[in-house]
Design a protein around this motif. Structure first.
Motif, PDB file in Angstrom:
ATOM      1  N   LEU A 124      45.960  47.993  36.155  1.00 32.06           N
ATOM      2  CA  LEU A 124      47.241  47.367  35.854  1.00 32.06           C
ATOM      3  C   LEU A 124      47.878  48.018  34.638  1.00 32.06           C
ATOM      4  O   LEU A 124      49.089  48.275  34.616  1.00 32.06           O
ATOM      5  CB  LEU A 124      47.040  45.869  35.614  1.00 32.06           C
ATOM      6  CG  LEU A 124      48.281  45.071  35.185  1.00 32.06           C
ATOM      7  CD1 LEU A 124      49.399  45.199  36.215  1.00 32.06           C
ATOM      8  CD2 LEU A 124      47.907  43.606  34.952  1.00 32.06           C
ATOM      9  N   ARG A 165      49.567  51.140  35.646  1.00 29.86           N
ATOM     10  CA  ARG A 165      50.835  50.870  36.336  1.00 29.86           C
ATOM     11  C   ARG A 165      51.933  50.475  35.354  1.00 29.86           C
ATOM     12  O   ARG A 165      53.114  50.761  35.586  1.00 29.86           O
ATOM     13  CB  ARG A 165      50.660  49.757  37.380  1.00 29.86           C
ATOM     14  CG  ARG A 165      49.780  50.131  38.546  1.00 29.86           C
ATOM     15  CD  ARG A 165      50.050  49.237  39.747  1.00 29.86           C
ATOM     16  NE  ARG A 165      49.898  47.820  39.462  1.00 29.86           N
ATOM     17  CZ  ARG A 165      48.746  47.152  39.518  1.00 29.86           C
ATOM     18  NH1 ARG A 165      47.624  47.810  39.817  1.00 29.86           N
ATOM     19  NH2 ARG A 165      48.695  45.862  39.289  1.00 29.86           N
ATOM     20  N   LEU A 166      51.538  49.834  34.258  1.00 28.06           N
ATOM     21  CA  LEU A 166      52.529  49.376  33.283  1.00 28.06           C
ATOM     22  C   LEU A 166      52.920  50.451  32.274  1.00 28.06           C
ATOM     23  O   LEU A 166      53.759  50.208  31.419  1.00 28.06           O
ATOM     24  CB  LEU A 166      51.995  48.145  32.532  1.00 28.06           C
ATOM     25  CG  LEU A 166      51.827  46.875  33.379  1.00 28.06           C
ATOM     26  CD1 LEU A 166      51.161  45.780  32.562  1.00 28.06           C
ATOM     27  CD2 LEU A 166      53.164  46.395  33.923  1.00 28.06           C
ATOM     28  N   ASP A 202      56.246  39.414  34.090  1.00 27.36           N
ATOM     29  CA  ASP A 202      55.970  38.749  35.369  1.00 27.36           C
ATOM     30  C   ASP A 202      54.708  39.313  36.007  1.00 27.36           C
ATOM     31  O   ASP A 202      53.968  38.590  36.688  1.00 27.36           O
ATOM     32  CB  ASP A 202      57.128  38.965  36.353  1.00 27.36           C
ATOM     33  CG  ASP A 202      58.497  38.936  35.725  1.00 27.36           C
ATOM     34  OD1 ASP A 202      58.718  39.731  34.791  1.00 27.36           O
ATOM     35  OD2 ASP A 202      59.325  38.146  36.179  1.00 27.36           O
ATOM     36  N   GLU A 203      54.460  40.614  35.792  1.00 26.26           N
ATOM     37  CA  GLU A 203      53.329  41.280  36.434  1.00 26.26           C
ATOM     38  C   GLU A 203      51.981  40.853  35.851  1.00 26.26           C
ATOM     39  O   GLU A 203      50.937  41.182  36.398  1.00 26.26           O
ATOM     40  CB  GLU A 203      53.496  42.792  36.339  1.00 26.26           C
ATOM     41  CG  GLU A 203      54.751  43.310  37.033  1.00 26.26           C
ATOM     42  CD  GLU A 203      54.730  44.811  37.210  1.00 26.26           C
ATOM     43  OE1 GLU A 203      53.652  45.350  37.532  1.00 26.26           O
ATOM     44  OE2 GLU A 203      55.778  45.437  37.015  1.00 26.26           O
TER      45      GLU A 203
END
Length: 363
Positions: A225, A228-229, A333-334
């Motif tokens: 994650l 991805r961020l 939000d993720e």
């Protein structure tokens, strides 16, 4: 009034949804119908101390909801307003007047005593007091009493589930970066721990334009994650020499670093990994004792400092984060997984195991 609250009676027994009596708001209080509440490590870390002293407790300090009633002395907040609840501060002491309310001289009494400042309880059950007023809210409930110093009014269309963690966790991570570390475009940034605080710090460092963004995290899903961020490198602490890996990923060591774990050995490694004249900020609750290499700190001009609530003034900083979110630059939000309040114990388990980054409980 009769409300439903997630009551904790002992650390090992979890939370149970129970009916409690909540006082009507006094002249300086605000009654908020809670729509959502973030689950924070602090709720779990401190509940044993509160239950040992006061018995049953209602925790929760990342509440968001709709104002139902305000006391006669309340200004700037009206029934129908959507609000985020944050920490309390007296607004009168020297630190508050200097713009440092996170370090309010009366902070412990306002946020962690289980009572109002005058010692009275806000909640009862069967005539017996229930500890509340946690961070001036106790928002693990359908309704909470708050004050103007810890209420932030947000837009009428705000998604309360998304914004609730801005009251503490996301504010802490982003604030530690944007208010304290303030990395520039040439900075090497490293964060230790990729929970809600750590990943919100990563997003803030990306906003600040740091050249390298390194995340140290043992859970593979959270490392994925982080990538991805926007993380430029992720480090598995079980894979080898963390200090060497972080230094390699930041071309000699981070100039700016943040520890969210509170684990002494991790903090010590984070300090060692720093580049000369680098700064490490610590925000994690952990063991009270820590051993650091004094020669390394002195000879390399390194700084290690603590930080509460991101050194933020919520009424100023939370709107800034909301603007970044609206612009797509702070996609918290993720990080969020929602649970019903009836699932609070599962949310606790999922957060502890690493399956969930930031649980948000909804009614």
């Amino acid at each position: 009034m009769r409300i439903t609250a997630a009551v904790s009676r002992a650390t090992e027994s979890g939370f149970t949804l129970e009916t409690v009596e909540l006082d009507p708001p006094r002249e300086d209080e605000i009654l908020v119908r809670i729509a959502a509440g973030g689950l924070c490590h602090t709720d779990l870390a401190i509940r044993s101390a509160i239950t040992a002293e006061h018995g049953p407790v209602v925790l929760g300090h990342e509440g968001a909801g709709v104002v139902e009633e305000v006391g006669d002395a309340v200004a700037g907040v009206s029934p129908g307003d959507r609000v985020i609840l944050s920490y309390r501060s007296c607004r009168r002491c020297g630190r508050c007047l200097a713009g440092r309310p996170a370090y309010c001289e009366d902070s412990m009494r306002l946020n962690n005593s289980g009572r109002r400042v005058d010692g009275s309880a806000t909640m009862r059950q069967g005539g017996a007091p229930v500890a509340g007023s946690f961070f001036g809210q106790s928002s693990f409930a359908t309704h909470a009493l708050a004050s103007t110093d810890n209420v932030v009014v947000v837009a009428p269309d705000a998604d309360l589930t998304t914004v609730a963690p801005l009251g503490c966790g996301f504010q802490t991570g982003a604030g530690a970066v944007l208010n304290v570390l303030r990395p520039g475009p040439d900075a090497g940034f490293a964060v230790y721990g990729a929970g809600g605080v750590g990943l919100s710090a990563l997003l803030a460092a990306k906003v600040a334009g740091a050249a390298s963004l390194v995340v140290v995290e043992p859970v593979a899903e959270r490392r994925a994650l982080a990538t991805r961020l926007g993380a430029t490198a992720v480090v598995d602490p079980a894979a080898g020499d963390v200090v060497a890996a972080v230094r390699e990923a930041t071309d000699g060591g981070p100039t700016h670093a943040l520890d969210t774990t509170g684990i002494p050995s991790v903090v010590a490694d984070a300090a060692r990994a720093l580049a000369p004249t680098g700064t490490l900020v610590v925000v994690g609750l952990g063991d009270a004792q820590l051993t650091l290499d004094l020669q390394d700190l002195m000879l390399n001009g390194k700084t290690v400092r603590g930080c509460i609530e991101g050194d933020a003034v919520p009424q100023r900083f939370i709107p800034e984060l909301l603007d970044l979110h609206a612009a797509g630059r702070f996609p918290v939000d993720e990080l969020i997984t929602t649970y019903s309040f009836a699932e609070i114990n599962r949310a606790v388990d999922d957060q502890r195991s690493g399956r969930t980054v930031k649980p948000v409980l909804v009614w």
